[in-house]
Design an enzyme around this catalytic site. Structure first.
Site, PDB file in Angstrom:
ATOM      1  N   CYS C  87       0.819  -1.213   0.000  1.00 15.01           N
ATOM      2  CA  CYS C  87       0.000   0.000   0.000  1.00 15.01           C
ATOM      3  C   CYS C  87       0.853   1.263   0.000  1.00 15.01           C
ATOM      4  O   CYS C  87       0.311   2.375  -0.133  1.00 15.01           O
ATOM      5  CB  CYS C  87      -0.897   0.053   1.244  1.00 15.01           C
ATOM      6  SG  CYS C  87      -1.842  -1.424   1.560  1.00 15.01           S
ATOM      7  N   HIS C 104      -6.284   1.858   5.101  1.00 11.67           N
ATOM      8  CA  HIS C 104      -6.795   0.982   4.046  1.00 11.67           C
ATOM      9  C   HIS C 104      -7.481  -0.206   4.696  1.00 11.67           C
ATOM     10  O   HIS C 104      -6.866  -0.929   5.470  1.00 11.67           O
ATOM     11  CB  HIS C 104      -5.639   0.512   3.160  1.00 11.67           C
ATOM     12  CG  HIS C 104      -6.025  -0.571   2.204  1.00 11.67           C
ATOM     13  ND1 HIS C 104      -7.157  -0.504   1.420  1.00 11.67           N
ATOM     14  CD2 HIS C 104      -5.437  -1.760   1.885  1.00 11.67           C
ATOM     15  CE1 HIS C 104      -7.246  -1.594   0.673  1.00 11.67           C
ATOM     16  NE2 HIS C 104      -6.221  -2.365   0.942  1.00 11.67           N
ATOM     17  N   HIS C 106     -10.264  -3.688   4.259  1.00 15.12           N
ATOM     18  CA  HIS C 106     -10.945  -4.661   3.401  1.00 15.12           C
ATOM     19  C   HIS C 106     -12.389  -4.844   3.868  1.00 15.12           C
ATOM     20  O   HIS C 106     -12.969  -5.908   3.634  1.00 15.12           O
ATOM     21  CB  HIS C 106     -10.209  -6.005   3.441  1.00 15.12           C
ATOM     22  CG  HIS C 106      -8.942  -6.045   2.653  1.00 15.12           C
ATOM     23  ND1 HIS C 106      -8.278  -7.207   2.350  1.00 15.12           N
ATOM     24  CD2 HIS C 106      -8.212  -5.054   2.079  1.00 15.12           C
ATOM     25  CE1 HIS C 106      -7.186  -6.938   1.640  1.00 15.12           C
ATOM     26  NE2 HIS C 106      -7.117  -5.641   1.475  1.00 15.12           N
ATOM     27  N   GLU C 133     -27.829  11.353   8.342  1.00 11.49           N
ATOM     28  CA  GLU C 133     -27.136  12.258   9.257  1.00 11.49           C
ATOM     29  C   GLU C 133     -25.623  12.023   9.258  1.00 11.49           C
ATOM     30  O   GLU C 133     -24.834  12.960   9.334  1.00 11.49           O
ATOM     31  CB  GLU C 133     -27.692  12.080  10.677  1.00 11.49           C
ATOM     32  CG  GLU C 133     -27.005  12.906  11.743  1.00 11.49           C
ATOM     33  CD  GLU C 133     -27.304  14.396  11.652  1.00 11.49           C
ATOM     34  OE1 GLU C 133     -28.179  14.785  10.845  1.00 11.49           O
ATOM     35  OE2 GLU C 133     -26.669  15.182  12.378  1.00 11.49           O
ATOM     36  N   HIS C 190     -12.430  -5.054  -3.401  1.00 10.99           N
ATOM     37  CA  HIS C 190     -11.191  -5.015  -2.634  1.00 10.99           C
ATOM     38  C   HIS C 190     -11.362  -4.310  -1.281  1.00 10.99           C
ATOM     39  O   HIS C 190     -11.106  -4.905  -0.237  1.00 10.99           O
ATOM     40  CB  HIS C 190     -10.140  -4.308  -3.514  1.00 10.99           C
ATOM     41  CG  HIS C 190      -8.787  -4.177  -2.898  1.00 10.99           C
ATOM     42  ND1 HIS C 190      -7.633  -4.067  -3.636  1.00 10.99           N
ATOM     43  CD2 HIS C 190      -8.387  -4.119  -1.615  1.00 10.99           C
ATOM     44  CE1 HIS C 190      -6.599  -3.956  -2.838  1.00 10.99           C
ATOM     45  NE2 HIS C 190      -7.029  -3.994  -1.607  1.00 10.99           N
TER      46      HIS C 190
END
Lengths: 229, 229, 229, 229
Positions: C87, C104, C106, C133, C190
């Site tokens: 990443c 990140h 999943h 909201e 992903h």
């Protein structure tokens, strides 16, 4: 302070009053005793230990516990700040049948299962499912050694709910007579009573049944049948 | 007290008997070993460490552990209060294939996936899914370096359940032969066996598969296909 | 032992290497980083702290952390037992755009949302929802003070997944250019990348988005539309 | 540091500032205050303790707390690093009606219930359900002793959401007048306000309602009606 403090104070984690507190914390996390719902009771010799009514289950302390004499049905300890559990006569019915521990949950999976049986089978007051490995977590029945097999059908009777919890006692006892092998009775739109020979068995049977109820609800959502035929 | 206490007592958190206890606590929270279901085993040299049958997994202690010699299949340690796990021959099949750790869960997502494959594909005994990033969490297969790619299809064979857990061994071994690259076998209406080269790999592969099974079940609810074609 | 141990060792719970460990434990419980998936990175001055690849997120320790110089893109600390996170170039894209933290996940809800958009809108690569909201938990955009209002539409661009995570960088940057106000990009099949000015904002924005994705999936199950028109 | 530190510092776990922190940690786990959403306030004599806006609820500390004088509506303590909660006028409305604690959640079940009522009943702004045991967890109404019975219908009014949270006050007060027995008001596409005579009651009522909302959503998925007629 309530009398007979010694009955509920112990450094032993396996003392009934400590076990009830530990179980209730676990049951809170499992969503079984939300909003002070549900209850738990352990029989130890002639002493019945009972969690009080209306207490936040995850905060319960040994000092909150009621203790009743099984033979005289009199309270040996009654914390003045609490009301006794309305489940008490139902717990006593389980203990009279030989149980060492009885658990009452308001599990949403149990409630949904009672609603699905009502919708699909009308007045037929029994949940039935088969061909799931977890069924092997449930004993065959009183006096019958061992647990159900994979090819056995699991049956849990369902009784109608009443306005007052203690009024369930008669129909619970009737269901226990009609289904002498059962260790659990579902209460329509309410939850379940599960008992076992001891704390370990009552807890693991309650977990197995709840697992099966959740699976049964998911099966309905996916249009998968509960029985093969 | 069981013999050979020294085999399971260690201050090292990475000792197999400590790891099994930690894993089982985690698996209980994940809903994989509800009602004493499921099991875990680690191979350390010629010693096989196995969680016992019928114990509440979140309460397991190192002293509860069975230890077997991998070569002689004899117990080096056998706690007299416990029964050995019925999963033992299945764990041994995984270790014989080179695994260092084997996990057996009753995950509801795994069970539902086996029911959905049964409904949609009849006798076709293999779960298949593709185009999910998490597939990259599963190794390509024994002796093949690296993991599956995003464009690979994940296949997990499904075997039929049997009345007795140990009777699954033959079909598990047959599935391992038919699918030599697999690190997992689903058991219809029962759960899954997942193994890996070591504890870390077995646990993360088991998590990845369970994630994919849950996603697959949710996809079915939303009418989303498992495969593109 | 890696060089520059001092970069990751601190008694301050708000030190980036301690924060990443704490966040990862939380994200594991939320199901965002199952099976070593996902990742987290914090920029602190010119130092980029990055969780390594392939580590069980709930067990991460400060000593596992990579540290990169933001200007030279060279590792100041690189634990030899770990691989750097794939990443990393995506985190750097977020930091280049001014972020202080990038997460990140999943998350299954994020994945399902990308599948639902694909099914319902074909190639239209943007998730849109309105009149919730929780949308107010997402900032208006870079350089625009304050958060979205209740009557604003939330838009999160979706990019196509690639075989290798680092190859997402180009399309992530393209999405950031096309949607200059976004603090998040979904990756089809992903997961999601979410960033924020600092750790607090990145984490709470990630939570708000995940809450909205879960709600969006439940709305689909109940046949409730995401938009009013 | 804010003035009047002594108002929020106490070793007593039942001190309002400690209770709010403990409740918020629990509510975070329940998914009620995701992404700094929601809020909690306790009235203790003439002091109103209020969790601040925009703080991660699971990390809240007593020092984060605002304290307001109930009579003068002036802050006795106002941490300079925080903004006061936008829920404050709504909490005050509950306290004016006699409450001792008020909880605001963004529970997804509450939001879904408001969407389902909107879809099924158009402008009818009230959630109604009957024949669930958990309804007995909700009081009959102010000045009426005891809780609802199993055969009573639970009604929770729903008000429309507004751009700014404080602008909900008027319609919340109107709903409290129209439904003088209610201890809760749902806010469309937003969440719920629940109050009670004290912390214990507000929390357990909030739990009971959330349990009922989750059950109601699951019932819709399974095509089970909320009312018998």
């Amino acid at each position: 302070m309530a009398e007979n403090e010694h009955l509920v104070r112990s450094a032993d984690p396996n003392h009934p009053s400590n076990l009830i507190c530990e179980l209730c914390r676990k049951f809170y996390t499992l969503g079984w005793v939300t909003g002070t719902g549900g209850g738990t009771s352990i029989r130890h010799g002639d002493h019945i230990f009972i969690a009080p009514s209306g207490v936040q289950k995850e905060l319960m302390q040994p000092s909150d516990m009621f203790v009743m004499d099984f033979n005289t049905r009199e309270y040996l300890r009654r914390p003045p700040i609490h009301r006794p559990s309305a489940c008490t006569p139902l717990f006593l019915a389980a203990f009279t049948a030989g149980a060492g521990c009885c658990i009452h949950t308001h599990s949403q999976w149990a409630v949904l299962v009672t609603l699905l049986v009502e919708r699909d089978f009308g007045v037929d007051a029994c949940f039935e499912i088969e061909l799931l490995e977890q069924i092997k977590g449930i004993p065959k029945g009183k006096g019958k050694p061992g647990n159900l097999g994979y090819h056995d059908t699991l049956r849990v009777p369902i009784i109608e709910n009443t306005a007052h919890e203690e009024d369930l006692t008669e129909s619970l006892e009737a269901a226990m007579q009609k289904y002498p092998d059962t260790y659990a009775v579902l209460v329509r739109r309410h939850g379940i009573y599960v008992w076992g020979d001891n704390v370990h068995k009552a807890k693991t049977q309650c977990e197995s049944l709840d697992y099966i109820f959740q699976l049964a609800v998911e099966m309905k959502k996916l249009d998968l049948p509960w029985k093969s035929s």
